[in-house]
Design an enzyme around this catalytic site. Structure first.
Site, PDB file in Angstrom:
ATOM      1  N   ARG A 180       0.798  -1.068   0.073  1.00 14.73           N
ATOM      2  CA  ARG A 180       0.054  -0.135   0.036  1.00 14.73           C
ATOM      3  C   ARG A 180       0.938   1.267  -0.066  1.00 14.73           C
ATOM      4  NH1 ARG A 180      -1.741  -2.928  -1.756  1.00 14.73           N
ATOM      5  NH2 ARG A 180      -3.246  -4.494  -1.083  1.00 14.73           N
ATOM      6  N   CYS A 228     -10.446   0.007   3.080  1.00 11.10           N
ATOM      7  CA  CYS A 228      -9.855  -0.570   4.291  1.00 11.10           C
ATOM      8  C   CYS A 228      -9.142   0.923   5.272  1.00 11.10           C
ATOM      9  CB  CYS A 228      -8.671  -1.441   4.165  1.00 11.10           C
ATOM     10  SG  CYS A 228      -9.159  -3.009   3.652  1.00 11.10           S
ATOM     11  N   GLU A 303      -4.401   3.083   6.996  1.00 10.95           N
ATOM     12  CA  GLU A 303      -4.277   2.904   5.667  1.00 10.95           C
ATOM     13  C   GLU A 303      -4.930   4.275   4.666  1.00 10.95           C
ATOM     14  OE1 GLU A 303      -4.883  -0.589   3.646  1.00 10.95           O
ATOM     15  OE2 GLU A 303      -5.747   0.324   1.677  1.00 10.95           O
TER      16      GLU A 303
HETATM   17  C1  LIG Z   1     -15.171   0.214  -1.567  1.00  9.62           C
HETATM   18  C2  LIG Z   1     -13.886   0.472  -1.513  1.00  9.62           C
HETATM   19  C3  LIG Z   1     -13.022  -0.566  -1.797  1.00  9.62           C
HETATM   20  C4  LIG Z   1     -11.457  -0.270  -1.934  1.00  9.62           C
HETATM   21  N1  LIG Z   1     -10.868  -1.619  -2.081  1.00  9.62           N
HETATM   22  C5  LIG Z   1      -9.699  -1.537  -2.210  1.00  9.62           C
HETATM   23  C6  LIG Z   1      -8.619  -2.570  -2.240  1.00  9.62           C
HETATM   24  O1  LIG Z   1      -9.231  -3.750  -2.545  1.00  9.62           O
HETATM   25  N2  LIG Z   1      -7.370  -2.599  -2.354  1.00  9.62           N
HETATM   26  C7  LIG Z   1      -6.852  -1.130  -2.319  1.00  9.62           C
HETATM   27  O2  LIG Z   1      -5.608  -0.860  -2.158  1.00  9.62           O
HETATM   28  N3  LIG Z   1      -7.631  -0.135  -2.180  1.00  9.62           N
HETATM   29  C8  LIG Z   1      -8.857  -0.202  -1.931  1.00  9.62           C
HETATM   30  N4  LIG Z   1      -9.523   0.875  -1.540  1.00  9.62           N
HETATM   31  C9  LIG Z   1      -8.959   2.212  -1.490  1.00  9.62           C
HETATM   32  C10 LIG Z   1      -8.901   3.083  -2.650  1.00  9.62           C
HETATM   33  O3  LIG Z   1      -9.666   2.648  -3.792  1.00  9.62           O
HETATM   34  C11 LIG Z   1      -7.489   2.957  -3.257  1.00  9.62           C
HETATM   35  O4  LIG Z   1      -6.394   3.316  -2.502  1.00  9.62           O
HETATM   36  C12 LIG Z   1      -7.119   3.784  -4.325  1.00  9.62           C
HETATM   37  O5  LIG Z   1      -5.960   3.522  -5.144  1.00  9.62           O
HETATM   38  C13 LIG Z   1      -7.150   5.448  -4.124  1.00  9.62           C
HETATM   39  O6  LIG Z   1      -7.042   6.040  -5.310  1.00  9.62           O
HETATM   40  P1  LIG Z   1      -7.744   7.365  -5.523  1.00  9.62           P
HETATM   41  O7  LIG Z   1      -7.364   8.246  -6.867  1.00  9.62           O
HETATM   42  O8  LIG Z   1      -9.116   7.504  -5.079  1.00  9.62           O
HETATM   43  O9  LIG Z   1      -6.783   8.295  -4.543  1.00  9.62           O
HETATM   44  P2  LIG Z   1      -7.331   9.374  -3.479  1.00  9.62           P
HETATM   45  O10 LIG Z   1      -8.007   8.851  -2.409  1.00  9.62           O
HETATM   46  O11 LIG Z   1      -7.662  10.786  -3.943  1.00  9.62           O
HETATM   47  O12 LIG Z   1      -5.696   9.724  -2.815  1.00  9.62           O
HETATM   48  C14 LIG Z   1      -5.142   8.787  -1.923  1.00  9.62           C
HETATM   49  C15 LIG Z   1      -3.521   9.262  -1.609  1.00  9.62           C
HETATM   50  O13 LIG Z   1      -3.060   9.041  -2.951  1.00  9.62           O
HETATM   51  C16 LIG Z   1      -2.688  10.417  -3.289  1.00  9.62           C
HETATM   52  N5  LIG Z   1      -2.650  10.923  -4.812  1.00  9.62           N
HETATM   53  C17 LIG Z   1      -3.784  10.848  -5.646  1.00  9.62           C
HETATM   54  N6  LIG Z   1      -3.497  11.081  -6.782  1.00  9.62           N
HETATM   55  C18 LIG Z   1      -2.094  10.981  -6.962  1.00  9.62           C
HETATM   56  C19 LIG Z   1      -1.127  11.204  -8.088  1.00  9.62           C
HETATM   57  N7  LIG Z   1      -1.727  11.700  -9.302  1.00  9.62           N
HETATM   58  N8  LIG Z   1       0.085  11.383  -7.688  1.00  9.62           N
HETATM   59  C20 LIG Z   1       0.538  10.807  -6.405  1.00  9.62           C
HETATM   60  N9  LIG Z   1      -0.403  10.868  -5.384  1.00  9.62           N
HETATM   61  C21 LIG Z   1      -1.729  10.887  -5.768  1.00  9.62           C
HETATM   62  C22 LIG Z   1      -3.328  11.434  -2.575  1.00  9.62           C
HETATM   63  O14 LIG Z   1      -2.642  12.877  -2.342  1.00  9.62           O
HETATM   64  C23 LIG Z   1      -3.398  10.934  -1.435  1.00  9.62           C
HETATM   65  O15 LIG Z   1      -2.461  10.733  -0.357  1.00  9.62           O
HETATM   66  C24 LIG Z   1     -11.137   0.692  -1.720  1.00  9.62           C
HETATM   67  C25 LIG Z   1     -11.890   1.773  -1.444  1.00  9.62           C
HETATM   68  C26 LIG Z   1     -13.309   1.878  -1.466  1.00  9.62           C
HETATM   69  C27 LIG Z   1     -14.224   2.819  -1.165  1.00  9.62           C
END
Ligand SMILES: Cc1cc2nc3c(=O)[nH]c(=O)nc-3n(C[C@H](O)[C@H](O)[C@H](O)COP(=O)(O)OP(=O)(O)OC[C@H]3O[C@@H](n4cnc5c(N)ncnc54)[C@H](O)[C@@H]3O)c2cc1C
Length: 322
Positions: A180, A228, A303
């Site tokens: 992660r 998570c 996380e």
């Molecule tokens: C229902 C549900 C199920 C999920 N299941 C999983 C799973 O199975 N496995 C898992 O790993 N995660 C899971 N997640 C969490 C999430 O989907 C992941 O962590 C996903 O990668 C987050 O991406 P995001 O674009 O929404 O990031 P954001 O939530 O917008 O940001 C998260 C972090 O990433 C950084 N970030 C965003 N964009 C960039 C960029 N372009 N460059 C650098 N940093 C950046 C942000 O600054 C922040 O620190 C789940 C979430 C939900 C709601």
């Protein structure tokens, strides 16, 4: 989560160059901007979040190398430049095992759209991320994934904005993604080159459907959550128990705070039952963590990323008025 407040200033670049311009403008003014992907792994304070948020939602494009008629190397090298859009969503393409199985993906491309495109092209490698919301940028930064594979399994290189706001290409061999954590530190993902294994579309779809069925059984997929909340601790620290199991064993699964509650379905999810505030969610996150520590001796690590503004508080009163 559907909690939290507003950004004081929100910038939404539509190209890598605009992303760079927005970021450099912040740096010139001494502002460290927040970078927002899909917001799927974020808890943002109530009220107004002071400062600048740069959202990547409009950086959604995805390309096949060489699709614009130029040589493959050129199109990969010019990732932020002009390309022909190669893959309209839902397009039907023939399986072609001889094709270069790579994709150039901008930061704001959603993970579900990316998975659909890869499946339609017969590109295997990301099936394990089915059901994971968010963007390519967030997925690379967080090394999103699970028991069936992680984002970085298919990353060949990443184009980032470095600390000075310059574009830099980082090869997979020079990166050390861990559980992660993409390991990019304060460098922001502009896009990535992903390399897949060719595979028949039907097999890819079958795997995705299987994984999704399993996830739907154990995760509260239809409720508002941030995935998570805690990282799974190293196996040796917790006798191989996952964060969700530790929450359940500590009796914390019954806990709630306002409309924020630990999911009945999965101990590592907090759900918003309707009107929760970020402050409720954060309080519950802290309480559950203390419960687990007292009951099991294991200190869970968050996380979910937390954006608390200047004061380190989640409540609305903490935010600077604009
Ligand atoms: C229902 C549900 C199920 C999920 N299941 C999983 C799973 O199975 N496995 C898992 O790993 N995660 C899971 N997640 C969490 C999430 O989907 C992941 O962590 C996903 O990668 C987050 O991406 P995001 O674009 O929404 O990031 P954001 O939530 O917008 O940001 C998260 C972090 O990433 C950084 N970030 C965003 N964009 C960039 C960029 N372009 N460059 C650098 N940093 C950046 C942000 O600054 C922040 O620190 C789940 C979430 C939900 C709601």
């Amino acid at each position: 989560m559907r909690v939290g407040g507003q950004a004081e200033l929100l910038l939404e670049p539509t190209s890598p160059e605009e992303f760079q311009q927005a970021y450099k403008t912040c740096l010139e003014r001494g502002i460290a901007p927040y970078i927002l992907g899909g917001g799927a792994n974020l808890l943002v304070a109530d009220g107004v979040l002071p400062g600048v948020v740069i959202g990547t939602e409009r950086l959604r494009r995805l390309f096949r190398p060489g699709a614009g008629g130029e040589s493959e190397e050129e199109s990969l090298a010019q990732m932020p430049g002009e390309f022909d859009m190669a893959l309209p969503s839902g397009s039907m393409v023939q399986d072609d095992p001889a094709r270069d199985p790579r994709l150039v993906v901008w930061a704001g491309c959603t993970l579900p759209a990316l998975l659909r495109a890869a499946r339609d092209l017969g590109y295997s490698g990301l099936e394990g991320l089915v059901g994971v919301p968010g963007s390519l940028g967030g997925g690379v930064a967080m090394n999103a994934g699970g028991r069936w594979g992680d984002m970085w399994d298919v990353v060949e290189s990443v184009r980032v904005l470095d600390a000075d706001g310059e574009f830099k290409d980082v090869a997979r061999a020079d990166c050390t993604p861990t559980y992660r954590n993409g390991g990019l530190g304060e460098e922001w993902v502009v896009g990535a080159v992903l390399k897949f294994e060719p595979k028949p579309r039907l097999l890819i779809q079958e795997a995705m459907s299987d994984y999704l069925r399993t996830k739907n059984k154990v995760q509260p997929v239809t409720e508002w959550s941030a995935g998570c909340i805690y990282k799974n601790p190293p196996a040796e620290d917790a006798d191989g128990r996952s964060a969700g199991e530790l929450v359940e064993q500590s009796g914390a699964k019954e806990l709630s705070c306002g409309d924020a509650a630990v999911s009945e379905r999965h101990g590592n999810f907090i759900v918003n039952r309707g009107k929760a505030r970020a402050a409720d969610v954060f309080e519950l996150m802290q309480t559950v963590r203390t419960h687990v520590l007292d009951a099991t001796g294991v200190e869970l690590e968050y996380e979910v990323k937390r954006w608390m503004g200047d004061t380190g508080e989640m409540g609305a009163g903490a935010s600077r008025p604009t």
